[in-house]
Design an enzyme around this catalytic site. Structure first.
Site, PDB file in Angstrom:
ATOM      1  N   ASP A  42       0.889  -1.153   0.000  1.00 43.54           N
ATOM      2  CA  ASP A  42       0.000   0.000   0.000  1.00 43.54           C
ATOM      3  C   ASP A  42       0.939   1.217   0.000  1.00 43.54           C
ATOM      4  O   ASP A  42       2.107   1.096   0.375  1.00 43.54           O
ATOM      5  CB  ASP A  42      -0.867  -0.045   1.261  1.00 43.54           C
ATOM      6  CG  ASP A  42      -1.645   1.220   1.454  1.00 43.54           C
ATOM      7  OD1 ASP A  42      -2.296   1.661   0.509  1.00 43.54           O
ATOM      8  OD2 ASP A  42      -1.581   1.803   2.563  1.00 43.54           O
ATOM      9  N   ASP A  86       0.057   5.096   0.948  1.00 42.23           N
ATOM     10  CA  ASP A  86      -0.116   6.049   2.049  1.00 42.23           C
ATOM     11  C   ASP A  86      -0.069   5.331   3.402  1.00 42.23           C
ATOM     12  O   ASP A  86      -0.920   4.473   3.680  1.00 42.23           O
ATOM     13  CB  ASP A  86      -1.470   6.764   1.914  1.00 42.23           C
ATOM     14  CG  ASP A  86      -1.586   7.548   0.613  1.00 42.23           C
ATOM     15  OD1 ASP A  86      -0.731   8.412   0.369  1.00 42.23           O
ATOM     16  OD2 ASP A  86      -2.535   7.283  -0.154  1.00 42.23           O
TER      17      ASP A  86
HETATM   18  C1  BG6 Z   1      -5.541   5.839   0.132  1.00 48.44           C
HETATM   19  C2  BG6 Z   1      -5.592   6.571   1.449  1.00 48.44           C
HETATM   20  O1  BG6 Z   1      -4.253   5.365  -0.091  1.00 48.44           O
HETATM   21  O2  BG6 Z   1      -5.923   6.694  -0.938  1.00 48.44           O
HETATM   22  C3  BG6 Z   1      -6.958   7.194   1.643  1.00 48.44           C
HETATM   23  O3  BG6 Z   1      -5.337   5.665   2.497  1.00 48.44           O
HETATM   24  C4  BG6 Z   1      -7.322   8.063   0.448  1.00 48.44           C
HETATM   25  O4  BG6 Z   1      -6.961   7.934   2.835  1.00 48.44           O
HETATM   26  C5  BG6 Z   1      -7.231   7.231  -0.818  1.00 48.44           C
HETATM   27  O5  BG6 Z   1      -8.643   8.559   0.582  1.00 48.44           O
HETATM   28  C6  BG6 Z   1      -7.558   8.057  -2.082  1.00 48.44           C
HETATM   29  O6  BG6 Z   1      -6.570   8.992  -2.300  1.00 48.44           O
HETATM   30  P1  BG6 Z   1      -6.639  10.178  -3.370  1.00 48.44           P
HETATM   31  O7  BG6 Z   1      -5.223  10.680  -3.395  1.00 48.44           O
HETATM   32  O8  BG6 Z   1      -7.052   9.578  -4.670  1.00 48.44           O
HETATM   33  O9  BG6 Z   1      -7.617  11.154  -2.859  1.00 48.44           O
HETATM   34 MG    MG Z   2      -2.611   3.152   3.611  1.00 41.16          MG
END
Ligand code: BG6
Ligand code: MG
Length: 215
Positions: free
Chosen positions: A8, A10
């Site tokens: 993953d 984030d």
């Molecule tokens: C995930 C995060 O990796 O990505 C979430 O854990 C986030 O918190 C999701 O909402 C979507 O991210 P983005 O950058 O497309 O808004």
């Molecule tokens: Mg994550």
């Protein structure tokens, strides 16, 4: 035998789960609804759209279609300005080390992220070329907790599902990996400690030999 690592992004590779939290907090203030770190656990790993749905649902708040779309745009604007200055110093502990372990043992590596900003972030971290396979939020129809993102990554790596370990920091990601039949390790997020058989405080704690002995 382990032949693939799927990470993953984030909260596992980079500390941007904090930036997502701050951006949602701003949106929650604008919506005049409750939001804190504990409620944020329900949003982690979900797509942007599903996160806003969850935030509204947790607060039993209803908004119009139009407002919904505008809040999504605004959240991403805030988030992008918060991550504007990120660089290698935002990479989490153990990332370089686990990539070395992968190289040394001929293990393929991939990113499996819900984020539509994943590629841009990896470029800022100078990690974009380290991952030949990057599956992000733009490439799946069914976001986590559906296993599609990880199944796509395994397919592109040409690895069997049960030969891959998914590294995750969010409940939705753990569920996705389990539903897909992957091996999964919870990383960093202490809330996962009782949720997964295998938990590490950071990627630097991962020992391939020990892991393979246990499975
Ligand atoms: C995930 C995060 O990796 O990505 C979430 O854990 C986030 O918190 C999701 O909402 C979507 O991210 P983005 O950058 O497309 O808004
Ligand atoms: Mg994550």
């Amino acid at each position: 035998m382990i032949n693939g690592f799927i990470f993953d992004l984030d909260g596992v590779i980079v500390n941007t789960e904090e930036h997502h939290y701050k951006a949602w907090k701003e949106i929650a203030n604008k919506l005049n609804v409750d939001f804190n770190k504990s409620l944020n656990e329900n949003l982690k790993g979900l797509s942007r759209k599903e996160s806003l749905k969850k935030l509204l649902e947790l607060n039993k708040k209803k908004i119009s279609e139009n407002e919904f779309v505008n809040f999504l745009i605004e959240k991403n604007k805030i988030y992008k300005s918060l991550i504007d200055g990120i660089d290698e110093t935002n990479i989490l502990d153990g990332v370089q080390n686990i990539l070395k372990i992968a190289d040394k043992n001929n293990i393929s590596v991939a990113i499996g992220s819900s984020s539509k900003n994943a590629k841009m972030i990896l470029k800022k971290l100078n990690l974009y070329n380290r991952f030949k396979i990057i599956i992000d939020g733009n490439m799946v129809t069914n976001p986590k907790p559906d296993p599609e993102v990880f199944i796509k990554a395994a397919k592109l790596m040409r690895k069997k599902i049960d030969e891959c370990i998914v590294f995750e920091d969010a409940v939705s990601g753990i569920i996705a990996a389990e539903r897909g039949g992957f091996k999964v390790i919870g990383v960093r997020n202490l809330n996962l400690k009782n949720r997964t058989d295998q938990f590490i405080n950071s990627l630097s704690e991962f020992r391939l030999d020990d892991y393979e002995k246990k499975i």
